[in-house]
Design a protein around this motif. Structure first.
Motif, PDB file in Angstrom:
ATOM      1  N   GLY A 253       0.656  -1.143  -0.049  1.00  0.00           N
ATOM      2  CA  GLY A 253      -0.349  -0.067   0.143  1.00  0.00           C
ATOM      3  C   GLY A 253       0.530   1.393   0.081  1.00  0.00           C
ATOM      4  O   GLY A 253       0.880   1.618  -0.777  1.00  0.00           O
ATOM      5  N   ALA A 254       1.657   0.939   0.475  1.00  0.00           N
ATOM      6  CA  ALA A 254       2.771   2.491   0.430  1.00  0.00           C
ATOM      7  C   ALA A 254       3.618   3.155  -0.533  1.00  0.00           C
ATOM      8  O   ALA A 254       3.672   4.105  -1.137  1.00  0.00           O
ATOM      9  CB  ALA A 254       4.110   2.497   1.951  1.00  0.00           C
ATOM     10  N   LEU A 255       3.824   1.731  -1.617  1.00  0.00           N
ATOM     11  CA  LEU A 255       4.597   1.842  -2.570  1.00  0.00           C
ATOM     12  C   LEU A 255       3.461   2.440  -4.146  1.00  0.00           C
ATOM     13  O   LEU A 255       3.476   3.671  -4.515  1.00  0.00           O
ATOM     14  CB  LEU A 255       4.319   0.500  -3.056  1.00  0.00           C
ATOM     15  CG  LEU A 255       6.460  -0.215  -2.389  1.00  0.00           C
ATOM     16  CD1 LEU A 255       6.627  -1.385  -2.646  1.00  0.00           C
ATOM     17  CD2 LEU A 255       7.947   0.545  -2.498  1.00  0.00           C
ATOM     18  N   ILE A 256       2.440   2.158  -3.648  1.00  0.00           N
ATOM     19  CA  ILE A 256       1.566   2.282  -4.064  1.00  0.00           C
ATOM     20  C   ILE A 256       1.050   3.702  -4.001  1.00  0.00           C
ATOM     21  O   ILE A 256       1.100   4.914  -5.061  1.00  0.00           O
ATOM     22  CB  ILE A 256       0.604   1.585  -4.198  1.00  0.00           C
ATOM     23  CG1 ILE A 256       0.474   0.243  -4.497  1.00  0.00           C
ATOM     24  CG2 ILE A 256      -1.432   2.467  -5.175  1.00  0.00           C
ATOM     25  CD1 ILE A 256      -1.160  -1.036  -4.713  1.00  0.00           C
ATOM     26  N   ALA A 257       0.996   4.395  -2.956  1.00  0.00           N
ATOM     27  CA  ALA A 257       0.312   5.760  -2.807  1.00  0.00           C
ATOM     28  C   ALA A 257       1.933   6.157  -2.942  1.00  0.00           C
ATOM     29  O   ALA A 257       1.957   7.553  -3.301  1.00  0.00           O
ATOM     30  CB  ALA A 257       0.640   5.920  -0.953  1.00  0.00           C
ATOM     31  N   ILE A 258       2.983   6.107  -2.863  1.00  0.00           N
ATOM     32  CA  ILE A 258       3.859   6.538  -3.295  1.00  0.00           C
ATOM     33  C   ILE A 258       4.492   6.979  -5.109  1.00  0.00           C
ATOM     34  O   ILE A 258       4.512   8.341  -5.455  1.00  0.00           O
ATOM     35  CB  ILE A 258       5.445   6.254  -2.823  1.00  0.00           C
ATOM     36  CG1 ILE A 258       5.632   6.063  -1.344  1.00  0.00           C
ATOM     37  CG2 ILE A 258       6.299   6.831  -3.586  1.00  0.00           C
ATOM     38  CD1 ILE A 258       7.295   5.260  -0.566  1.00  0.00           C
ATOM     39  N   LEU A 259       3.640   6.049  -5.981  1.00  0.00           N
ATOM     40  CA  LEU A 259       3.994   6.020  -7.113  1.00  0.00           C
ATOM     41  C   LEU A 259       2.681   7.046  -7.616  1.00  0.00           C
ATOM     42  O   LEU A 259       2.651   7.473  -8.536  1.00  0.00           O
ATOM     43  CB  LEU A 259       3.525   4.611  -7.740  1.00  0.00           C
ATOM     44  CG  LEU A 259       4.441   3.498  -7.654  1.00  0.00           C
ATOM     45  CD1 LEU A 259       4.379   1.783  -7.964  1.00  0.00           C
ATOM     46  CD2 LEU A 259       5.710   4.044  -8.662  1.00  0.00           C
ATOM     47  N   LEU A 260       1.280   6.960  -6.930  1.00  0.00           N
ATOM     48  CA  LEU A 260       0.253   7.907  -6.761  1.00  0.00           C
ATOM     49  C   LEU A 260       0.792   9.239  -7.555  1.00  0.00           C
ATOM     50  O   LEU A 260       0.485  10.004  -7.566  1.00  0.00           O
ATOM     51  CB  LEU A 260      -0.841   7.421  -6.347  1.00  0.00           C
ATOM     52  CG  LEU A 260      -1.512   5.722  -6.347  1.00  0.00           C
ATOM     53  CD1 LEU A 260      -2.847   6.462  -5.687  1.00  0.00           C
ATOM     54  CD2 LEU A 260      -1.981   6.307  -8.018  1.00  0.00           C
ATOM     55  N   CYS A 261       1.471   9.568  -5.355  1.00  0.00           N
ATOM     56  CA  CYS A 261       1.977  10.697  -5.243  1.00  0.00           C
ATOM     57  C   CYS A 261       3.098  11.466  -6.735  1.00  0.00           C
ATOM     58  O   CYS A 261       3.014  12.179  -6.997  1.00  0.00           O
ATOM     59  CB  CYS A 261       2.381  11.097  -4.020  1.00  0.00           C
ATOM     60  SG  CYS A 261       1.737  10.690  -2.691  1.00  0.00           S
TER      61      CYS A 261
END
Length: 794
Positions: A615-623
């Motif tokens: 989930g953290a990696l997905i959030a970073i990629l979205l940002c």
């Protein structure tokens, strides 16, 4: 003396009703009768100390039923002891039938029945009698109840309530076999005389059956009664009361008795020989004739089973039973040929399916007959020498090459020639041809095994004398392979290697496939491509069974250094000529546990050791994606703004020369702009506001230095340029309103091209680049026109 006195006392008690006259005065009631007639004495009151002698005690009368006399039937007489015959006593009667069935004489007390009575309707009547004083109308004594019974006579005959009867008994039953029990009822009184005593007898049905006169049970009287001789019997049974004596009444009923069938008869053929004729062209399984054995039994006892006795021709025929007609249907098991054999003879056996062991002693329950079958000659189509032809041909065989032949013959007498042709329905592609006379088959086109490996079609042979008689045979042609395709890896493999892999581990088993088909089977060999043998990370181990393994050569792999490896594998076949191909396999480095189980092979796994979740990696990629979108949008808006500014400047220039292509009125036309400045610079007013921009009320009037007469146009433009460069209220673009002054005594003469003797090609606009960034657009415009000039030679 004492004994005699006791006996006298006992007799007196019995005859007197067992009552003694009391010594004390009290009322007493007695019923006495006179010995000569039916009289009931009603008890009356007696003086004190007086004993009354009593006679017999009666409480019922009898009356005959069905009395047919003209006068009322006398029943009996009521009499009270208080009646002195002076006519002062009145007798009354009440209860069942009083006044309607029975009447009483009020004076004498005589009782009569005024109508005929039926005991079967009502067997007795209960009535009450009373003596009343005529003067006072008061009862002289209480009511006395008595019964009048209807005495039965034999007026009802016996009746069979369940008749007529239906019964059955198996045929061939022994004497005394139980059939049925009948029963008749008599409505007369069974306790009085013999009116209800019934006796049974047979009036019709002897000597076949008998009946028990008391119980009414019917039994067989003759042995071995045969259903096939007579099946139905009608027996007339009589029931007579009074014990069967003369004068008794009788009733009759009919009993229909059926003899049921037993298997007591074997099947019999009506004749010993059956002749049948059958054409030789009859198809297999068809019925060619019927025979029948006769069994007089009925139902399942008449079911017959037919069998062919092994012998001459028995294996060519079969026989089954028709369940509806019990006939034997003869069917054909194999084809017949008149030219081979013209007649067959065999025996057929008929037997019962359901046997009765009681009749085994009568002999075998079966029969045999002879069947003779004559084969009729029929003109037949040609017959092929084989039921199926199989041929082989190599692919790319030249057109017209003969690959085989078929043969058919006419076996009939006076054989006819045969003609061959291919059935177009089965060979729509016309890949082959056949010689109509010889039956040879040849190729009609080049064959490709990879396109079609096998051909299946039919060839028809017909008689020349009768083309309607034809036969068909299937042709199977296998196309043999010529080695023309190299082997390749059979399926695309997704190969993975663990980061902690050890040297010598097999990480993938690969197999190969070849579009060529070798009759003996292909043998493939695997090896590493020569360019990959220098310091290889992996190698290929050939298992010599058409499979190979990918083997590791390093002690561990790192995804951070290299995630994918490409391994070229060379595969060769064993056919001639040898064909080979190089197949590149992709090997992905994956993270595994200590047992070698793959945990992850994607990019996400690289960051997992850092401690970031999915989930953290997905959030970073979205940002990151959102920031990139914002930057791209900002840059696009900036470029659009610059473009709009430049376009606005160009539009303003075009607005000032919108009528430039109009002939107009020349210098007389002053609608577009004020050309006074072009005529004389001295007419410029100090406080005049420019027309090409929106006036600003806060702007202070600019002080412009005077322009001397006969100034060169370049000096004029430079002066105006410097003036606008230091003016803070000047717009960020140039105005053509003040740049058109030609000046006096200009070396270049007029700026107009109407009277100019030189062309645009002769003009040099390089000096525009020296005027600064504000004239860059203008310099680029004229510079592009000069470079684009096709007449200019470089």
């Amino acid at each position: 003396m004492l004994t005699r006195n006791c006996l006298s006392l006992l007799l007196w008690v019995l005859f007197d009703g067992g009552l003694l006259t009391p010594l004390q005065p009290q009322p007493r009631q007695t019923l006495a009768t006179e010995p000569t007639e039916n009289v009931i004495h009603l008890p009356g009151r007696r003086p004190h100390f007086q004993r009354v002698k009593r006679g017999w005690v009666w409480n019922q009368f009898f009356v005959l039923e069905e009395y047919m006399g003209s006068e009322p039937q006398y029943v009996g007489k009521l009499h009270s002891d208080l009646d002195k015959g002076e006519g002062t006593v009145k007798y009354t009667l009440s209860g069942d039938g009083a006044g309607t069935v029975f009447t009483i004489d009020e004076t004498t007390g005589d009782i009569h029945a005024i109508r005929s009575l039926d005991r079967e309707e009502k067997p007795f009547y209960t009535l009450r009698a009373q003596a009343v004083d005529i003067e006072t109308r008061k009862p002289l004594e209480p009511e006395s109840e008595f019964i009048i019974k209807v005495q039965d006579i034999n007026d009802n005959e016996p009746k069979f309530l369940d008749g007529p009867y239906v019964a059955s008994v198996p045929e061939m039953s022994p004497v005394g076999a139980y059939v049925l029990q009948v029963k008749a009822t008599d409505a007369d009184d069974p306790t009085y005389g013999n009116s209800a005593r019934v006796v049974y007898s047979i009036l019709q049905g002897q000597p076949y059956f008998s009946i028990d006169p008391k119980t009414g049970v019917i039994r067989t009287a003759l042995p071995n009664m045969d259903r096939e001789v007579k099946e139905q019997y009608q027996v007339l049974i009589q029931a007579k009361d009074m014990g069967g004596q003369l004068g008794g009444l009788a009733g009759t009923t009919i009993v229909n008795i059926t003899l049921t069938d037993v298997n007591d008869n074997p099947p019999r053929f009506p004749k010993s020989i059956f002749h049948l004729k059958v054409p030789e062209s009859s198809p297999i399984g068809s019925a060619i004739g019927r025979i029948r054995a006769v069994d007089p039994d009925f139902g399942q006892n008449a079911e017959i089973e037919y069998n062919i006795v092994p012998g001459d021709g028995g294996n060519l025929f079969d026989i089954v039973t028709d369940e509806d007609t019990q006939e034997g249907v003869i069917k054909l098991k194999k084809p017949l040929d008149f030219e081979t054999k013209k007649a067959y003879t065999f025996k057929v056996e008929a037997s019962n399916v359901h046997l009765d062991h009681r009749f085994h002693s009568a002999g075998p329950f079966k029969d045999t007959a002879t069947v003779k079958i004559s084969v009729l000659d029929v003109e037949e189509p040609p017959v092929f020498s084989k039921p199926l032809y199989t041929m082989e041909v190599y692919e790319d065989t030249p057109i017209g090459t003969i690959i085989g032949a078929v043969t058919a013959q006419d076996l009939d007498v006076g054989s006819s020639a045969v003609r061959y042709f291919i059935d177009w329905k089965s060979d729509g592609d016309s890949s082959f041809t056949i010689d109509g006379t010889e039956g040879t088959i040849a190729t009609n086109e080049l064959l490709d095994r990879e396109s079609t490996a096998q051909y299946n079609f039919s060839i028809i042979a017909s008689k020349v004398s009768n083309p309607l008689l034809s036969s068909k045979v299937n042709i199977l042609i296998n196309v043999l392979d010529v080695n023309e395709f190299p082997p390749e890896i059979s399926v695309p493999y997704e190969t993975a290697v663990c980061e902690n892999a050890k040297p010598g581990q097999i990480i993938q088993i690969v197999s190969a496939a070849d579009r060529d088909l070798s009759p003996a089977g292909q043998q493939f060999s695997f090896r590493l491509s020569p360019e990959a043998t220098i310091k290889p990370n992996f190698t290929v181990r050939d298992f010599r069974n058409n499979t190979a393994g990918i083997e590791t050569r390093r002690n561990g792999y790192s995804r951070r250094q290299q995630e994918l490896y490409f391994l070229p594998v060379v595969i060769e076949d064993s056919s001639y000529p040898v064909q080979s191909s190089t197949n590149t396999m992709t090997i992905r480095v994956c993270r595994c546990d200590s047992d070698g189980t793959i945990l992850s092979c994607n990019v996400e796994a690289i960051f997992l050791p850092v401690g970031l979740s999915t989930g953290a990696l997905i959030a970073i990629l979205l940002c990151i994606v959102i920031l990139l979108a914002i930057v791209v949008l900002y840059v696009a808006l900036r470029r659009q703004k610059k473009k709009d500014t430049l376009m606005t400047s160009k539009e303003d220039i075009r607005d000032n020369v919108i009528h430039y292509d109009d002939e107009g009125g020349g210098e007389e036309d002053t609608q577009a702009f004020d050309i006074g400045a072009l005529r004389n610079p001295k007419v410029i007013e100090d406080n005049k506001i420019r027309r090409d921009i929106k006036p600003d009320s806060l702007c202070l009037p600019r002080q412009r230095p005077p322009v001397e007469d006969n100034t060169d146009i370049r000096d004029f433009i430079n002066q105006r340029l410097q003036e606008n460069d230091v003016d803070p209220t000047a717009p960020p673009y140039d105005s053509l309103a003040t740049y058109a002054y030609e000046g006096n005594g200009s070396v270049a003469d007029s700026l107009s091209s109407i009277d100019s003797l030189t062309t645009e090609v002769d003009q040099d606009y390089d000096y525009l680049t020296d005027w600064g960034p504000r004239f860059k657009v203008l310099a680029d415009m004229f510079g592009e026109e000069e470079s684009y000039n096709p007449d200019k030679v470089t």
